[in-house]
Design a protein around this motif. Structure first.
Motif, PDB file in Angstrom:
ATOM      1  N   GLU A 159      35.571  49.299  29.568  1.00 49.80           N
ATOM      2  CA  GLU A 159      34.537  49.333  28.804  1.00 49.80           C
ATOM      3  C   GLU A 159      34.818  47.646  27.710  1.00 49.80           C
ATOM      4  O   GLU A 159      34.165  47.148  27.138  1.00 49.80           O
ATOM      5  CB  GLU A 159      34.687  50.314  27.659  1.00 49.80           C
ATOM      6  CG  GLU A 159      34.440  51.518  28.131  1.00 49.80           C
ATOM      7  CD  GLU A 159      34.105  52.769  27.041  1.00 49.80           C
ATOM      8  OE1 GLU A 159      35.055  52.167  25.539  1.00 49.80           O
ATOM      9  OE2 GLU A 159      33.716  54.059  27.207  1.00 49.80           O
ATOM     10  N   ASP A 160      36.241  47.599  28.197  1.00 49.22           N
ATOM     11  CA  ASP A 160      36.575  45.712  26.973  1.00 49.22           C
ATOM     12  C   ASP A 160      36.202  44.525  28.229  1.00 49.22           C
ATOM     13  O   ASP A 160      36.325  43.726  27.857  1.00 49.22           O
ATOM     14  CB  ASP A 160      37.654  45.980  27.101  1.00 49.22           C
ATOM     15  CG  ASP A 160      39.193  46.083  28.067  1.00 49.22           C
ATOM     16  OD1 ASP A 160      38.648  46.544  29.180  1.00 49.22           O
ATOM     17  OD2 ASP A 160      40.335  46.174  27.209  1.00 49.22           O
ATOM     18  N   GLY A 161      35.991  44.829  29.674  1.00 49.12           N
ATOM     19  CA  GLY A 161      35.607  44.369  30.383  1.00 49.12           C
ATOM     20  C   GLY A 161      36.834  43.271  31.270  1.00 49.12           C
ATOM     21  O   GLY A 161      36.914  43.219  32.518  1.00 49.12           O
ATOM     22  N   ALA A 162      38.471  44.128  31.051  1.00 53.14           N
ATOM     23  CA  ALA A 162      39.284  43.944  32.201  1.00 53.14           C
ATOM     24  C   ALA A 162      39.325  45.022  32.748  1.00 53.14           C
ATOM     25  O   ALA A 162      37.909  46.514  33.335  1.00 53.14           O
ATOM     26  CB  ALA A 162      40.190  44.373  31.191  1.00 53.14           C
ATOM     27  N   LEU A 163      39.927  44.329  34.276  1.00 50.65           N
ATOM     28  CA  LEU A 163      39.184  45.014  35.297  1.00 50.65           C
ATOM     29  C   LEU A 163      40.366  45.171  35.717  1.00 50.65           C
ATOM     30  O   LEU A 163      41.886  45.154  35.081  1.00 50.65           O
ATOM     31  CB  LEU A 163      39.461  43.939  36.765  1.00 50.65           C
ATOM     32  CG  LEU A 163      38.038  42.837  36.511  1.00 50.65           C
ATOM     33  CD1 LEU A 163      38.202  42.108  37.909  1.00 50.65           C
ATOM     34  CD2 LEU A 163      36.882  44.403  36.566  1.00 50.65           C
ATOM     35  N   THR A 164      40.745  46.834  36.732  1.00 51.04           N
ATOM     36  CA  THR A 164      41.779  47.988  36.778  1.00 51.04           C
ATOM     37  C   THR A 164      41.915  48.335  38.040  1.00 51.04           C
ATOM     38  O   THR A 164      40.928  47.935  38.266  1.00 51.04           O
ATOM     39  CB  THR A 164      41.725  49.255  35.712  1.00 51.04           C
ATOM     40  OG1 THR A 164      40.428  49.800  36.555  1.00 51.04           O
ATOM     41  CG2 THR A 164      41.455  49.050  34.739  1.00 51.04           C
TER      42      THR A 164
END
Length: 303
Positions: free
Chosen positions: A268-273
Motif C-alpha cells: 500500500e505504501d508503494g514499496a515492492l516485496t
C-alpha cells in the motif's frame, strides 16, 4: 472479430494528408487507439489559409500561422456510443491516448495556458513548416476484439538487452509479475493480473508489441499451468520486506543477475516485496541468496 472506430476510414484518409514525419507519428498514435479500442474521430488535419482566416474571425483560433496549414497538426474528439464528447480528454481511456501522443513527441493543445485547445495535437519537428522529405509509414491495422475479464500476459524468454528492457519497464510501471527460467536459461514473465477493459493492460501490450516481444494471454484459471511447479519440502521461499529507491534497485539487479524465480507485489505504501524461489535447502544457491539479504541487512523470512 475485429474492432474499429465509427469513423475509421475517414480517420485514415485525413491522417494521410499530414506532412511526412507528422503522418508517421500520427499513424503510430492511431494504431495505439485501435489496439486499446479507444474510439476517436479525427476532425481535421490539413487546413487551407482561407479556412484559418475564418476560424480567426470566429475567435476559434488566435493565429494565421497554424500548424494545420503546413500539415503538422491534427484535431480529434473522443467518441462515446457513436457521439462526440469534448469533455473527456482528461478521462480514461482518452487520457491514455493523449499521453501516448505526448510520448511520441506531439505537443497537446490541452496543456496550453490561456487559449486551451484540447482537440489539438501538434508536431513541432524543427519548427513551423519544416516537416518534409520521404518518410516511410505503416498504415494502422484493425486489432482483434479484446476478451473481457481478468487476464495475464505471458511472454517469451529474454536475455541480455531485451531482458533489461522488459524488467526495467515492469519495475517502472509497477505491474505485478512472476518469472521463471526457461530451458535455454532465458527468463520468462507472467505479467498481471489485468482487467482488459483498463488502459494499463493495453499499455503493457503496446510496449511488448512495439518492441517486437512475443506474448500471449493467459486466463486466471490457466496460470497454474504456467507457474513453476513447487515440490514438497525441502523446498522453501524467501519472503522479503518492502523495497524502494536504491535498495529496490540493488535487490532486483541481484535477482536478475542470478536468475532466481520470484514474484513481485506492490504494498500500500508503494514499496515492492519479493517472494523468491523455490529453493532446495540442500543446494548452495539458497544459502547464497539468504546470505545476500543477511549481509545487506534486508528484512526477510524463510517459509
Amino acid at each position: 472479430m475485429t474492432w474499429q472506430p465509427k469513423w475509421h476510414e475517414r480517420n485514415i484518409e485525413r491522417l494521410k494528408q499530414l506532412a511526412p514525419y507528422t503522418r508517421a507519428a500520427a499513424f503510430l498514435w492511431y494504431q495505439f487507439c485501435l489496439d486499446c479500442q479507444i474510439d476517436v474521430y479525427v476532425t481535421e488535419t490539413l487546413r487551407t489559409l482561407a479556412r484559418q482566416k475564418e476560424l480567426l474571425a470566429e475567435k476559434k483560433s488566435q493565429t494565421l500561422k497554424s500548424y494545420h496549414i503546413v500539415g503538422q497538426a491534427f484535431d480529434f474528439v473522443p467518441m462515446v456510443n457513436g457521439q462526440p464528447d469534448y469533455s473527456l480528454y482528461k478521462k480514461e481511456p482518452f487520457l491514455s491516448a493523449v499521453n501516448y501522443a505526448k510520448q511520441l513527441g506531439f505537443e497537446w493543445g490541452g496543456d496550453w495556458k490561456g487559449f486551451v485547445d484540447s482537440p489539438h495535437m501538434q508536431w513541432n519537428h524543427k519548427g513551423y513548416g519544416t516537416d518534409s522529405g520521404d518518410v516511410p509509414y505503416k498504415l494502422p491495422t484493425l486489432a482483434p476484439s479484446l476478451p473481457a475479464g481478468i487476464y495475464y500476459i505471458a511472454t517469451g524468454g529474454y536475455a541480455g538487452p531485451a531482458l533489461r528492457q522488459v524488467h526495467d519497464y515492469l519495475f517502472k510501471t509497477g505491474h505485478g509479475f512472476n518469472t521463471k527460467r526457461g530451458g535455454d536459461g532465458s527468463i520468462l514473465f507472467l505479467i498481471g493480473p489485468f482487467d482488459t477493459s483498463q488502459p494499463n493492460f493495453c499499455q503493457c501490450e503496446q510496449f511488448l508489441r512495439t518492441n517486437g516481444h512475443g506474448y500471449s494471454l493467459v486466463s486466471r484459471e490457466d496460470t497454474a499451468n504456467w507457474k513453476p511447479k513447487v515440490e514438497e519440502n525441502p523446498h522453501v521461499f524467501i519472503y522479503t520486506g518492502g523495497f524502494s529507491g536504491a535498495a529496490l534497485f540493488e535487490v532486483h539487479e541481484y535477482l536478475f543477475k542470478k536468475g532466481f524465480g520470484f514474484d513481485v507485489t506492490r504494498a500500500e505504501d508503494g514499496a515492492l516485496t519479493f517472494k523468491i524461489g523455490p529453493f532446495d535447502l540442500s543446494q548452495p544457491v539458497f544459502w547464497e541468496c539468504r546470505g545476500f539479504f543477511v549481509l545487506g541487512h534486508h528484512e526477510f523470512t524463510v517459509k
